[in-house]
Scaffold this motif. Structure first.
Motif, PDB file in Angstrom:
ATOM      1  N   GLU A  12       0.990  -1.421   0.004  1.00  0.00           N
ATOM      2  CA  GLU A  12       0.050  -0.113  -0.058  1.00  0.00           C
ATOM      3  C   GLU A  12       0.900   1.281  -0.018  1.00  0.00           C
ATOM      4  O   GLU A  12       0.558   2.220  -0.616  1.00  0.00           O
ATOM      5  CB  GLU A  12      -0.809   0.008   1.340  1.00  0.00           C
ATOM      6  CG  GLU A  12      -1.958  -0.949   0.996  1.00  0.00           C
ATOM      7  CD  GLU A  12      -2.748  -0.991   2.460  1.00  0.00           C
ATOM      8  OE1 GLU A  12      -3.904  -1.309   2.235  1.00  0.00           O
ATOM      9  OE2 GLU A  12      -2.277  -0.771   3.480  1.00  0.00           O
ATOM     10  N   CYS A  13       1.846   1.281   0.635  1.00  0.00           N
ATOM     11  CA  CYS A  13       2.682   2.327   0.687  1.00  0.00           C
ATOM     12  C   CYS A  13       3.524   2.741  -0.620  1.00  0.00           C
ATOM     13  O   CYS A  13       3.430   3.952  -1.122  1.00  0.00           O
ATOM     14  CB  CYS A  13       3.956   2.248   1.771  1.00  0.00           C
ATOM     15  SG  CYS A  13       3.388   2.492   3.475  1.00  0.00           S
ATOM     16  N   LEU A  14       3.826   1.640  -1.209  1.00  0.00           N
ATOM     17  CA  LEU A  14       4.590   1.614  -2.631  1.00  0.00           C
ATOM     18  C   LEU A  14       3.434   2.346  -3.549  1.00  0.00           C
ATOM     19  O   LEU A  14       3.679   2.984  -4.385  1.00  0.00           O
ATOM     20  CB  LEU A  14       4.887   0.391  -3.166  1.00  0.00           C
ATOM     21  CG  LEU A  14       6.027  -0.096  -2.452  1.00  0.00           C
ATOM     22  CD1 LEU A  14       6.685  -1.539  -2.848  1.00  0.00           C
ATOM     23  CD2 LEU A  14       7.356   0.743  -2.542  1.00  0.00           C
TER      24      LEU A  14
ATOM     25  N   GLU B 110      -4.317   8.108   1.046  1.00  0.00           N
ATOM     26  CA  GLU B 110      -5.004   7.090   1.667  1.00  0.00           C
ATOM     27  C   GLU B 110      -4.215   5.973   1.781  1.00  0.00           C
ATOM     28  O   GLU B 110      -4.257   5.145   2.789  1.00  0.00           O
ATOM     29  CB  GLU B 110      -6.339   6.951   1.330  1.00  0.00           C
ATOM     30  CG  GLU B 110      -7.257   8.191   1.714  1.00  0.00           C
ATOM     31  CD  GLU B 110      -7.422   8.095   3.002  1.00  0.00           C
ATOM     32  OE1 GLU B 110      -8.455   7.232   3.529  1.00  0.00           O
ATOM     33  OE2 GLU B 110      -6.862   8.881   3.771  1.00  0.00           O
ATOM     34  N   LEU B 111      -3.734   5.379   0.700  1.00  0.00           N
ATOM     35  CA  LEU B 111      -3.093   4.333   0.664  1.00  0.00           C
ATOM     36  C   LEU B 111      -1.951   4.035   1.394  1.00  0.00           C
ATOM     37  O   LEU B 111      -1.359   3.538   2.002  1.00  0.00           O
ATOM     38  CB  LEU B 111      -2.818   3.937  -1.099  1.00  0.00           C
ATOM     39  CG  LEU B 111      -3.833   3.406  -1.848  1.00  0.00           C
ATOM     40  CD1 LEU B 111      -3.381   3.316  -3.393  1.00  0.00           C
ATOM     41  CD2 LEU B 111      -4.373   1.954  -1.438  1.00  0.00           C
ATOM     42  N   PHE B 112      -1.182   5.255   1.352  1.00  0.00           N
ATOM     43  CA  PHE B 112       0.210   5.409   2.160  1.00  0.00           C
ATOM     44  C   PHE B 112      -0.385   5.438   3.652  1.00  0.00           C
ATOM     45  O   PHE B 112       0.482   4.829   4.391  1.00  0.00           O
ATOM     46  CB  PHE B 112       0.785   6.745   1.686  1.00  0.00           C
ATOM     47  CG  PHE B 112       2.196   6.993   2.408  1.00  0.00           C
ATOM     48  CD1 PHE B 112       3.181   6.202   2.033  1.00  0.00           C
ATOM     49  CD2 PHE B 112       2.115   7.773   3.581  1.00  0.00           C
ATOM     50  CE1 PHE B 112       4.569   6.194   2.700  1.00  0.00           C
ATOM     51  CE2 PHE B 112       3.315   7.979   4.311  1.00  0.00           C
ATOM     52  CZ  PHE B 112       4.520   7.178   3.844  1.00  0.00           C
ATOM     53  N   GLY B 113      -1.278   6.043   4.079  1.00  0.00           N
ATOM     54  CA  GLY B 113      -1.558   6.087   5.460  1.00  0.00           C
ATOM     55  C   GLY B 113      -2.195   4.664   6.063  1.00  0.00           C
ATOM     56  O   GLY B 113      -1.660   4.275   6.908  1.00  0.00           O
ATOM     57  N   LEU B 114      -2.720   4.010   5.093  1.00  0.00           N
ATOM     58  CA  LEU B 114      -3.234   2.713   5.434  1.00  0.00           C
ATOM     59  C   LEU B 114      -1.969   1.639   5.473  1.00  0.00           C
ATOM     60  O   LEU B 114      -1.797   0.742   6.391  1.00  0.00           O
ATOM     61  CB  LEU B 114      -4.328   2.181   4.467  1.00  0.00           C
ATOM     62  CG  LEU B 114      -5.684   2.900   4.673  1.00  0.00           C
ATOM     63  CD1 LEU B 114      -6.433   2.283   3.476  1.00  0.00           C
ATOM     64  CD2 LEU B 114      -6.185   2.529   5.924  1.00  0.00           C
TER      65      LEU B 114
END
Length: 658
Positions: free
Chosen positions: A180-182, A323-327
C-alpha cells in the motif's frame, strides 16, 4: 476574425484542388494551426516543462506545506476549532470505540485468530492512521471481508491452530502495508478505478453470504468445514445436523435479533442513532452476563487466548494515494504490535460520520478506548459466548448483501447486472480469490470492449439553428445530400481504429435520404469528422487515417475535420496528415465545414442558369440596398438560431462575407 472561401468548379474538385474559386462567398471561422516548428519543439520540451513546473512548485513550498505532505494530521490540527469540535469528536470516538471492541474480537475469530489479535489490530493502527491518513472520518481496524481473505489464504498454508498461522497473519499485515505504501508513493491509486461498482457489490454480497454461513457453527453447536465456497459449507452444515445443540442456537438467535432491531432503529430514527453503535456492546454484555449467571455447559466460551496472550505480551481534501500510504503505514506499524491486516470499515466510518466526527481526534479517542479495553477489561472477556461474537459478525455482514443494487442494475443497465451476477456467482461457487479475479477480469473486458467499440453518431442540423446533434437522439435534425457528418465519442487508437473505419464505410453506404436537404445527388462526396470528443490519437490511428484518405480519394470523396483539440491537431500535423488532407479542410465548427462542403456539392450537381441581369438592373439603388439588407438579416438570424425557419426554406449557405 473571419475569412471568406468561395466554391470551386467540379473539375477543380475532381483534380484534387482544395481552394474554392467561385461565386457564392461563405463566412467561416478560421482554425488556428500549430506551426511545424512549434509542434516539434513542444513535443521535445513537454517533459522538461513538466519537470520545471514540478521543480518550481517544490522550491516554492513552505515548511508548513512540507509538514502537511509528510504529516497530513497537521492539516486539521492547524485549523481545529476546540470549542466546536472537541465535544463531538470525543462522543464520536467513544461511540465507535464501544462498537469496535466487540467487533474486533469477532472479526479476529473470523480470520482464524484468537480474539486478542483483533484488539491488537484495533489499537496501534488507529493512532498511526490518525497521523498519516488524510480522511477525518474513516474508522480503521479489522473488517469482515479482510478477515475472510486472511482466513482463506492462510488456511491453505497451515492449520489455524498452529502458532505459524498467527505469525503468517502478522507478516501478511506487514506485506500489505509495504504494498500500500508503494502504491501511494508511486501515485498508483488510479488503478482502483478499473474495478467497477458492480464488481465490488457482487463480490461483497457473495462474501457476506459465505461469512454468515461460516459463523453458523457457533449457532448450531457443532463444527462446520472451513471454506470460502458455498457448496462445501452447506454440505458440512447438513451432514453435521445430528450434533445440533439448541442452547447456543436460541441464544445466538436472540442476540442477533437484538442487534438487527437496534441497527434498524438507529438508522431510521435520528434520536435513537446511538443504538446502532451500542448494539455490539449490548450483545457482548448480555451474553456475558447470562453465561456468568447460569454457566450453561453447552455454550462455548472464549476462556483461553486472551488472558494467556495478554500475559505473554504484557502489553480535507482526500487524496487516494495519501490514503493508500496512510493505510500502509498503519499496517506496517500494526504488524510490529501483533496486528493482522486492517483497513477502513464502512459501517464504523458511517457511525463515526453520523456521530459528528470533525477530525482525526475521534480516531485517537477510539485508540485510547481500545487501549483501556486491553489493560482493564480482559478479565470480562473470558465469559463472552462465541455465539454472541458470531451474531455480531452476521449482523455486520447482512448489510453487505446488496440485493437492492442488483434490482437497480437490472432496471438501469443489463450489462452491469450481468457483471454483478458473474462476480457474485463465481465468488459463491468457486471461492473469493477466483471471484475477485473473474470479476476484475470481466470488468476490464467490458472496459476494453467499450474502448474498442466506441460510440459513433451521425449528426444532423437542428432546424432554425447552426447546432448539429445525433440524429437518433434528435429525430427532427436533418442531414444534407452528399454529406455525412460523423462524431467519434472516444480517443482514437490502435484498438478501435478498425471499428471506426468499418463504421465510416457503413455510414457512407447507409444514408437516410428521407430527412436530407440540399442538392439532389446520388452518392456521398464529403465525410465530415467531428473530433471535439477525441482527446487522443495514436500513431496507428494516424496511419489508418492516411489510408482512409487515400481510399476516399480513389472514390472521389473528401474528408473534412471539425474542431480537433490542440494535442490531436499537433499529432496530425507532425504526422503530415494536416498537409495531406489540406489545412483548408480543418474547421472550428461543424457548420463551417458543412457550408464549404455544400458549396462543392452544389457546384457538382449542375451549373445554375445565368441570372437575368436586366431584372437586377431594373431595380433602383435603394431597392437593391433593401433587398441586400433583408438577405443579410435572414442569414444572421439563421446563424444565431434566433429565428425559427422552416427547414424547407432555409438557405443552404450564408451569403454574407467578411
Amino acid at each position: 476574425m473571419e475569412i471568406t472561401y468561395a466554391s470551386p468548379s467540379s473539375t477543380d474538385f475532381a483534380d484534387g484542388s482544395s481552394m474554392p474559386t467561385s461565386t457564392r462567398p461563405v463566412r467561416i471561422i478560421p482554425l488556428q494551426h500549430p506551426s511545424t516548428t512549434s509542434s516539434s519543439s513542444s513535443a521535445s520540451s513537454s517533459t522538461w516543462a513538466a519537470l520545471s513546473r514540478w521543480k518550481s512548485k517544490v522550491q516554492s513550498m513552505t515548511w508548513v506545506e512540507w509538514l502537511e505532505v509528510f504529516l497530513p494530521c497537521t492539516r486539521w490540527i492547524r485549523t481545529y476549532k476546540w470549542r466546536e469540535y472537541l465535544q463531538v469528536d470525543l462522543m464520536a470516538g467513544i461511540t465507535v470505540g464501544v462498537m469496535l471492541v466487540p467487533q474486533s474480537m469477532s472479526y479476529a475469530k473470523l480470520a482464524g485468530l484468537e480474539p486478542i489479535y483483533g484488539l491488537y489490530s484495533g489499537f496501534v493502527p488507529l493512532f498511526v492512521y490518525a497521523i498519516f491518513g488524510s480522511s477525518r472520518q474513516l474508522a480503521v481496524g479489522p473488517v469482515a471481508l479482510v478477515s475472510l481473505l486472511v482466513s482463506n489464504v492462510l488456511s491453505g498454508i497451515v492449520d489455524s491452530s498452529d502458532e505459524l498461522y498467527t505469525e503468517l497473519a502478522i507478516l501478511l499485515a506487514f506485506m500489505v502495508g509495504v504494498m500500500e505504501c508503494l502504491l501511494g508513493l508511486f501515485r498508483l491509486g488510479w488503478i482502483i478505478r478499473f474495478i467497477s461498482h458492480s464488481v465490488i457489490s457482487g463480490f461483497t454480497t457473495a462474501s457476506a453470504i459465505v461469512i454468515a454461513l461460516s459463523q453458523a457453527k457457533y449457532f448450531l453447536g457443532y463444527n462446520v468445514a472451513r471454506s470460502s465456497k458455498i457448496v462445501p459449507l452447506i454440505k458440512s452444515i447438513i451432514s453435521g445436523a445430528d450434533g445440533f445443540s439448541w442452547p447456543p442456537f436460541v441464544m445466538g438467535s436472540v442476540i442477533l435479533a437484538i442487534l438487527l432491531i437496534m441497527k434498524h432503529l438507529g438508522k431510521t430514527r435520528k434520536y435513537l442513532r446511538f443504538l446502532r453503535a451500542a448494539g455490539p456492546l449490548t450483545a457482548v454484555l448480555s451474553g456475558t452476563i447470562f453465561v456468568k449467571i447460569f454457566n450453561p455447559s453447552s455454550i462455548s466460551l472464549e476462556s483461553v487466548g486472551i488472558a494467556k496472550a495478554l500475559a505473554a505480551k504484557n502489553g480535507y481534501e482526500l487524496d487516494s494515494n495519501q490514503e493508500l500510504f496512510g493505510l500502509g503505514v498503519a499496517n506496517i506499524f500494526g504488524s510490529f504490535f501483533s496486528a493482522y491486516p486492517t483497513t477502513g470499515s464502512f459501517s464504523r466510518s458511517a457511525v463515526n460520520h453520523e456521530s459528528g466526527a470533525k477530525s482525526g481526534l475521534s480516531g485517537l479517542v477510539m485508540g485510547v478506548l481500545m487501549g483501556c479495553a486491553l489493560l482493564f477489561m480482559t478479565p470480562l472477556f473470558e465469559y463472552i459466548p462465541q455465539c454472541a461474537l458470531a451474531a455480531i459478525v452476521i449482523s455486520a455482514v447482512i448489510g453487505l448483501v446488496d440485493y437492492e443494487e442488483a434490482i437497480f442494475l437490472w432496471g438501469v443497465d443489463k450489462k452491469d447486472f450481468l457483471l454483478w451476477t458473474i462476480t457474485s456467482t463465481t465468488t459463491l461457487f468457486l471461492g473469493i480469490e477466483i471471484g475477485v479475479l473473474v470479476g476484475v477480469g470481466v470488468s476490464l473486458a467490458f472496459v476494453i470492449h467499450e474502448s474498442a467499440n466506441p460510440h459513433i453518431a451521425v449528426l444532423g442540423r437542428l432546424p432554425g439553428t447552426t447546432v448539429y446533434r445525433n440524429t437518433q437522439q434528435y429525430p427532427e435534425a436533418y442531414t444534407y445530400n452528399g454529406i455525412v457528418i460523423v462524431r467519434i465519442d472516444a480517443p482514437i487508437y490502435f484498438a478501435n481504429i478498425s471499428y471506426i473505419k468499418d463504421r465510416l464505410r457503413e455510414y457512407e453506404v447507409e444514408v437516410d435520404r428521407s430527412t436530407s436537404r440540399g442538392p439532389e445527388v446520388e452518392r456521398i462526396y464529403f465525410v465530415i469528422i467531428e473530433m471535439a470528443p477525441v482527446t487522443y490519437i495514436d500513431s496507428s490511428a494516424v496511419q489508418a487515417l492516411k489510408d482512409l484518405h487515400q481510399e476516399y480519394k480513389l472514390r472521389d470523396i473528401r474528408i473534412a475535420i471539425s474542431n480537433p483539440n490542440r494535442e490531436v491537431l499537433m499529432t496530425l500535423s507532425r504526422a503530415g496528415v494536416v498537409d495531406l488532407i489540406g489545412k483548408e479542410w480543418y474547421f472550428v465548427r461543424v457548420h463551417d465545414a458543412v457550408q464549404v462542403c455544400l458549396q462543392h456539392v452544389q457546384s457538382l450537381k449542375e451549373t445554375p442558369k445565368a441570372a437575368d441581369p436586366s431584372s437586377e438592373e431594373r431595380l433602383s439603388p435603394f431597392q437593391r440596398l433593401i433587398k441586400q439588407r433583408a438577405e443579410d438579416s435572414s442569414v444572421a438570424e439563421l446563424e444565431s438560431g434566433s429565428k425559427d425557419i422552416d427547414p424547407q426554406l432555409e438557405p443552404l449557405l450564408s451569403r454574407k462575407s467578411s
